[in-house]
Design a protein around this motif. Structure first.
Motif, PDB file in Angstrom:
ATOM      1  N   VAL A  35       1.682   2.608   4.171  1.00  0.00           N
ATOM      2  CA  VAL A  35       2.068   2.829   5.569  1.00  0.00           C
ATOM      3  C   VAL A  35       2.309   1.490   6.265  1.00  0.00           C
ATOM      4  O   VAL A  35       3.316   1.278   6.936  1.00  0.00           O
ATOM      5  CB  VAL A  35       0.953   3.612   6.310  1.00  0.00           C
ATOM      6  N   PHE A  36       1.373   0.559   6.022  1.00  0.00           N
ATOM      7  CA  PHE A  36       1.455  -0.763   6.641  1.00  0.00           C
ATOM      8  C   PHE A  36       2.705  -1.510   6.186  1.00  0.00           C
ATOM      9  O   PHE A  36       3.432  -2.105   6.978  1.00  0.00           O
ATOM     10  CB  PHE A  36       0.180  -1.556   6.300  1.00  0.00           C
ATOM     11  N   ALA A  37       3.001  -1.442   4.880  1.00  0.00           N
ATOM     12  CA  ALA A  37       4.111  -2.217   4.335  1.00  0.00           C
ATOM     13  C   ALA A  37       5.453  -1.519   4.524  1.00  0.00           C
ATOM     14  O   ALA A  37       6.496  -2.070   4.189  1.00  0.00           O
ATOM     15  CB  ALA A  37       3.869  -2.489   2.848  1.00  0.00           C
ATOM     16  N   GLY A  38       5.401  -0.294   5.029  1.00  0.00           N
ATOM     17  CA  GLY A  38       6.642   0.412   5.300  1.00  0.00           C
ATOM     18  C   GLY A  38       7.238   1.094   4.072  1.00  0.00           C
ATOM     19  O   GLY A  38       8.351   1.596   4.114  1.00  0.00           O
ATOM     20  N   ILE A  39       6.516   1.072   2.937  1.00  0.00           N
ATOM     21  CA  ILE A  39       6.932   1.925   1.823  1.00  0.00           C
ATOM     22  C   ILE A  39       6.155   3.227   1.993  1.00  0.00           C
ATOM     23  O   ILE A  39       5.306   3.329   2.863  1.00  0.00           O
ATOM     24  CB  ILE A  39       6.616   1.253   0.448  1.00  0.00           C
ATOM     25  N   SER A  40       6.420   4.240   1.181  1.00  0.00           N
ATOM     26  CA  SER A  40       5.725   5.507   1.428  1.00  0.00           C
ATOM     27  C   SER A  40       4.262   5.413   0.998  1.00  0.00           C
ATOM     28  O   SER A  40       3.914   4.593   0.145  1.00  0.00           O
ATOM     29  CB  SER A  40       6.417   6.625   0.655  1.00  0.00           C
ATOM     30  N   PRO A  41       3.378   6.245   1.601  1.00  0.00           N
ATOM     31  CA  PRO A  41       1.970   6.234   1.184  1.00  0.00           C
ATOM     32  C   PRO A  41       1.820   6.519  -0.310  1.00  0.00           C
ATOM     33  O   PRO A  41       0.987   5.907  -0.982  1.00  0.00           O
ATOM     34  CB  PRO A  41       1.350   7.381   1.987  1.00  0.00           C
ATOM     35  N   LEU A  42       2.656   7.422  -0.841  1.00  0.00           N
ATOM     36  CA  LEU A  42       2.557   7.745  -2.264  1.00  0.00           C
ATOM     37  C   LEU A  42       2.838   6.516  -3.124  1.00  0.00           C
ATOM     38  O   LEU A  42       2.126   6.229  -4.082  1.00  0.00           O
ATOM     39  CB  LEU A  42       3.536   8.873  -2.616  1.00  0.00           C
ATOM     40  N   LEU A  54      -8.370  -1.755   7.206  1.00  0.00           N
ATOM     41  CA  LEU A  54      -7.614  -2.910   7.703  1.00  0.00           C
ATOM     42  C   LEU A  54      -6.120  -2.583   7.784  1.00  0.00           C
ATOM     43  O   LEU A  54      -5.479  -2.781   8.818  1.00  0.00           O
ATOM     44  CB  LEU A  54      -7.848  -4.117   6.788  1.00  0.00           C
ATOM     45  N   PHE A  55      -5.562  -2.058   6.689  1.00  0.00           N
ATOM     46  CA  PHE A  55      -4.119  -1.765   6.667  1.00  0.00           C
ATOM     47  C   PHE A  55      -3.756  -0.733   7.723  1.00  0.00           C
ATOM     48  O   PHE A  55      -2.728  -0.842   8.396  1.00  0.00           O
ATOM     49  CB  PHE A  55      -3.690  -1.271   5.277  1.00  0.00           C
ATOM     50  N   LEU A  56      -4.624   0.282   7.883  1.00  0.00           N
ATOM     51  CA  LEU A  56      -4.338   1.303   8.888  1.00  0.00           C
ATOM     52  C   LEU A  56      -4.329   0.703  10.277  1.00  0.00           C
ATOM     53  O   LEU A  56      -3.461   1.002  11.101  1.00  0.00           O
ATOM     54  CB  LEU A  56      -5.379   2.421   8.819  1.00  0.00           C
TER      55      LEU A  56
END
Lengths: 266, 218
Positions: A52-59, A100-102
Motif C-alpha cells: 500500500v505504501f509503495a503504491g503496488i498492490s497489497p497482494l 510503520l508502512f501503514l
C-alpha cells in the motif's frame, strides 16, 4: 442467505481454502513449524502494508515479503524458523514494520484490520478466480511431489540423508506456504489463515494415523469451521473470523479430551 | 578382497582438530562390518563425509562400488516424539522409490513383504510415536529396505535398546543381509554385539583405522 452473491462466493472460497489448508496444514504440523507459519502471516501483513505504501498492490507486497522470507529460511536451514528467539524477533519486527508502512501511507486503521482479519463476506469474483487458480496450482504441485513433500515433512532426518534434492523440496514447500498465506490472507485475513493451517491439522492427528485419512479429516475440519462460521455470522451479525476460530478451537479441544481419556483408560 | 567401499589416504579435519590422517581401509561386500572407536573419534563424521563425497561424485579418497541411490543411511537421532501421529506402514513407505500418492499393486506387495520381514505386520497401523524403541528401529530398517539399498549404514541403532531388542535387531540385520544381498556398516560401541554378529570390525583410533576379521558368522 445463499441468494446473495457475496455469501455464495464466501461458501465457494471456503471449499478451496479448506482444500489447500487440508493438505498444507498436515505438512505444517508434521514439520513442527506452526509458529513459523504464524510469523509468516505477520510478515504477510507487513508486506501488504508495504504494498500500500509503495503504491503496488497489497497482494504483490505480501508475495514479495513472504516469498523472500521463505527463501531466506529455506537457504539458511529451517532450524532458524523453529528457534524461539528468532521467531519473537521476526514476529515483532514485521508487525512493527507493518504499522510503520501503514502510518506512512496515511491509510486509516480499518485498512489494517481488514488485512489482519480479512473479509470473507466481502470478496468479489476476481479474488475467487485468483484463489481457484492458486488452489489448482498448489494441488498440482502436491500431486506431483506428494511423496517427496511428505517424506521431507514427516521424517526430516531420514529424508535429509536418503532423499535426493531434499533441500530443494524444503524450499519448494516454504514457497508453497508463502503463496498459501499471501493469497488466502486476502480473504480470511493473515491471522485467521494461521488458525486454519495449524489447528485442524493438530486435531486431525489424534483421530487419524495414515497420511490420506489425516488430509481428508483436516479438510473436513477446516471446511466445517468455515461454513458453520459463515452461517453463525449471518445469523448473529458478529465477525465470521471469531466463529471460525472458536469452532476450530473446540474441535482441537475435543481431540485433546479424547486423547486424554484414551491414555487414562490404559 | 571384494569390497563395496575403498578409502585411500583420507585426511579429515574439523575446525579445531584433525580427526583422521592418511586413513585407508576397505569394507567387504555382503558382510556386516562394525565401525567402532571411542566417543568423539569421528565415526559419524567420517560416514557423513564419505556420503557427501559420494553425492558429489568425488572419488579421490573414497571409492564406492555403488551409487548414492543404493546407499541408505539410518541416522542415530530422529525427532519422533510420543505424539508422532503417522502409522508405521506410511512411515516405512517413504523409502519406496515412487512419487505417486497411490501405491501400485507391486509397491504394496513389496511394502507388505518388508513389514513382515521386519516383524511389523501386526503393528503396521499403529502410530510410530507409540512404538517401543526396538519397534522404532525396526520401522527405520523397514523404511531403508523399501529403497532397495545395496549398502545399509546404521548409526548406533542399538544405543537405546534393551538386551533382548538389541539381539533381535542384530539377528534381523543378519537375516535381511542374506536375503537382500546387502552390505551392512554398523556403528556401535557394544563389544557383546560385535563378538556375536560382526564379520569384520573397523576399529578407528589414533587418527587411523584397522579392519579386523572377526570370523565368518554364517
Amino acid at each position: 442467505m445463499l441468494q446473495y452473491d457475496f455469501m455464495r462466493y464466501a461458501f465457494i472460497a471456503g471449499i478451496f481454502i479448506a482444500l489447500i489448508c487440508g493438505v498444507m496444514g498436515v505438512f505444517v504440523v508434521a514439520r513442527q513449524t506452526s509458529f513459523f507459519t504464524h510469523t509468516l502471516s505477520e510478515i504477510g501483513f507487513s508486506g501488504a502494508s508495504f504494498g500500500v505504501f509503495a503504491g503496488i498492490s497489497p497482494l504483490a507486497g505480501m508475495l514479495l515479503f513472504t516469498c523472500s522470507s521463505a527463501l531466506l529460511i529455506g537457504f539458511s536451514g529451517e532450524k532458524l524458523g523453529r528457534r524461539e528467539s528468532s521467531i519473537s524477533v521476526f514476529s515483532g519486527l514485521f508487525l512493527g514494520l507493518g504499522i510503520l508502512f501503514l502510518s506512512l501511507s496515511n491509510k486509516q486503521a480499518n485498512y489494517a484490520t481488514s488485512i489482519l482479519f480479512g473479509s470473507i463476506v466481502g470478496i468479489n469474483r476476481s479474488s475467487i478466480d485468483i484463489l481457484v487458480g492458486l488452489s489448482i496450482f498448489l494441488l498440482l504441485v502436491i500431486f506431483l511431489l506428494f511423496k517427496r513433500l511428505a517424506y521431507n515433512s514427516f521424517d526430516s532426518q531420514g529424508a535429509e540423508y536418503n532423499q535426493r534434492f531434499n533441500k530443494s523440496i524444503s524450499i519448494i514447500f516454504l514457497i508453497m506456504l508463502a503463496l498459501t498465506i499471501s493469497i488466502t490472507a486476502q480473504i480470511v485475513g493473515s491471522l485467521l489463515i494461521f488458525v486454519l493451517l495449524t489447528i485442524p491439522a493438530s486435531a486431525a492427528k489424534y483421530f487419524a494415523h495414515t497420511l490420506k485419512k489425516m488430509i481428508v479429516l483436516n479438510f473436513l475440519f477446516a471446511l466445517f469451521g468455515i461454513w458453520f462460521g459463515l452461517v453463525l455470522s449471518w445469523v448473529t451479525d458478529l465477525p465470521v473470523s471469531f466463529f471460525i476460530t472458536v469452532i476450530e478451537a473446540l474441535i482441537y479441544g475435543s481431540a485433546i479430551l479424547k486423547e486424554h481419556f484414551e491414555t487414562y483408560q490404559k | 578382497m571384494d569390497s563395496i567401499l575403498k578409502v585411500t589416504n583420507l585426511n579429515l579435519k574439523i575446525p579445531d582438530r584433525t580427526l583422521f590422517s592418511n586413513l585407508s581401509f576397505e569394507i567387504p561386500r555382503r558382510k556386516l562390518t562394525c565401525i567402532t572407536g571411542e566417543n568423539g573419534v569421528g565415526k559419524t563424521t567420517l560416514i557423513k563425509h564419505l556420503l557427501a563425497d559420494l553425492s558429489h561424485d568425488y572419488e579421490e579418497h573414497a571409492k564406492f562400488m555403488v551409487s548414492r541411490d543404493q546407499v541408505q543411511y539410518v541416522p542415530q537421532l530422529r525427532s519422533i516424539d510420543d505424539e508422532y501421529p503417522l502409522c508405521i506402514r506410511d512411515f516405512a513407505a517413504f523409502g519406496l522409490k515412487t512419487n505417486s500418492i497411490f501405491l501400485n499393486k507391486e509397491a504394496k506387495e513389496k511394502l507388505a513383504a518388508i513389514l513382515s520381514e521386519t516383524n511389523l505386520t501386526k503393528i503396521a497401523d499403529r502410530p510410530l510415536g507409540r512404538a517401543s524403541g526396538g519397534e522404532k528401529q525396526r520401522a527405520y530398517l523397514a523404511q531403508a529396505l523399501c529403497a532397495d539399498p545395496k549398502l545399509l549404514i546404521l548409526d548406533e541403532a542399538t544405543a537405546s535398546l534393551d538386551q533382548t531388542s538389541k539381539h533381535e535387531l542384530l539377528k534381523m540385520l543378519r537375516n535381511v543381509m542374506k536375503e537382500h544381498g546387502l552390505t551392512i556398516m554398523f556403528i556401535t560401541h557394544d563389544p557383546e554385539l560385535i563378538a556375536a554378529y560382526a564379520d569384520y570390525e573397523l576399529h578407528l583410533a589414533d587418527k587411523s583405522g584397522k579392519l579386523i576379521n572377526k570370523g565368518d558368522k554364517n
